[in-house]
Design a protein around this motif. Sequence first.
Motif, PDB file in Angstrom:
ATOM      1  N   ASN A 227       0.818  -1.216   0.000  1.00 51.31           N
ATOM      2  CA  ASN A 227       0.000   0.000   0.000  1.00 51.31           C
ATOM      3  C   ASN A 227       0.846   1.258   0.000  1.00 51.31           C
ATOM      4  OD1 ASN A 227      -2.411  -1.474   0.028  1.00 51.31           O
ATOM      5  ND2 ASN A 227      -2.438  -1.585   2.254  1.00 51.31           N
ATOM      6  N   THR A 228       1.924   1.243   0.765  1.00 56.31           N
ATOM      7  CA  THR A 228       2.805   2.409   0.839  1.00 56.31           C
ATOM      8  C   THR A 228       3.457   2.691  -0.507  1.00 56.31           C
ATOM      9  OG1 THR A 228       3.277   2.014   3.179  1.00 56.31           O
ATOM     10  CG2 THR A 228       4.854   3.377   1.947  1.00 56.31           C
ATOM     11  N   VAL A 229       3.970   1.639  -1.142  1.00 57.00           N
ATOM     12  CA  VAL A 229       4.645   1.811  -2.429  1.00 57.00           C
ATOM     13  C   VAL A 229       3.649   2.205  -3.509  1.00 57.00           C
ATOM     14  CG1 VAL A 229       5.980   0.666  -4.230  1.00 57.00           C
ATOM     15  CG2 VAL A 229       6.491   0.217  -1.830  1.00 57.00           C
ATOM     16  N   ALA A 230       2.472   1.590  -3.511  1.00 58.52           N
ATOM     17  CA  ALA A 230       1.460   1.901  -4.523  1.00 58.52           C
ATOM     18  C   ALA A 230       1.057   3.374  -4.463  1.00 58.52           C
ATOM     19  CB  ALA A 230       0.243   1.008  -4.339  1.00 58.52           C
ATOM     20  N   LYS A 231       0.907   3.893  -3.246  1.00 57.65           N
ATOM     21  CA  LYS A 231       0.515   5.296  -3.084  1.00 57.65           C
ATOM     22  C   LYS A 231       1.617   6.258  -3.519  1.00 57.65           C
ATOM     23  CE  LYS A 231      -2.727   4.378   0.686  1.00 57.65           C
ATOM     24  NZ  LYS A 231      -3.004   4.531   2.146  1.00 57.65           N
TER      25      LYS A 231
END
Length: 274
Positions: A227-231
Amino acid sequence: MQEKIHTWGKPSHQALVFLHGLGSSGLMFQEVAHHLEDFYIVSLTLPGHGGRIDLEDDQSYRYSALVHQIRREIETVLSNRTFYLVGHSWGAELALAYAHYFPKRLLGIVLLDGGYLTADDLGMTIKQELEDTKKFLKQTVYPSMHEFLQSERSQRERWNKDLETAAKGCVRETENGTVQLAVSEFTSLSIVRARYEQPLQDLTSFIELPILLLIATLPEAFSSLRNTVAKRLQHPAIKILPIPYASHDLVADQPEQVADTIKKWITKRHDKTL
């Protein structure tokens, strides 16, 4: 040897072109294709996979080189038609590279849990990944096709003929009857090297096409990182959606949900253009 291009559906329908991940084949998308009956599905088995011969040298696996061959193969089926490009894992990276070099006939890109996590995010080095890949290839050997399929079936909560076909597309039988992966060590290591030589982590910011990123939710231990990388992705027209109860192998775990999400995204985009 399997065919390098697989198709499902009516050629008159909107085309979706699928690119598989490292070690897989175009047959991995057979089940999800059955849930996309309103589209014309074109799925490539990429060089060095599924019985296809390796490319001549490791430089041919660099994104900037391989997308030219992919373009030629797509055009043998679709000529100058427009299409959406769907990629899983390594195939998602190829989809981004293709969109960077050849955006003209592309309507959009769908990334199936790929094209967003980098080696740095995963704490990997090229030396470690090359060693792990060699080890994995040597260890992935089965006494027979029957035992290979039993192993595959034991790792999944469900099983059907489409999953069996997809599994068989990833392996080959040797002369002594054992079963091993159909991708060679040369192709596998060349792809790993290409990822480090031509990193794609910032490529999405240079692509103007709409992007749908579907991310895995299993194992849960990696959810925060995903989630962190996708955002972190910088793109004005990106839609990021998790697929519940799905591992990295989204289309095997939740084929109907993946298909429905793709259909809704494309339909919404089409309605906006009317």
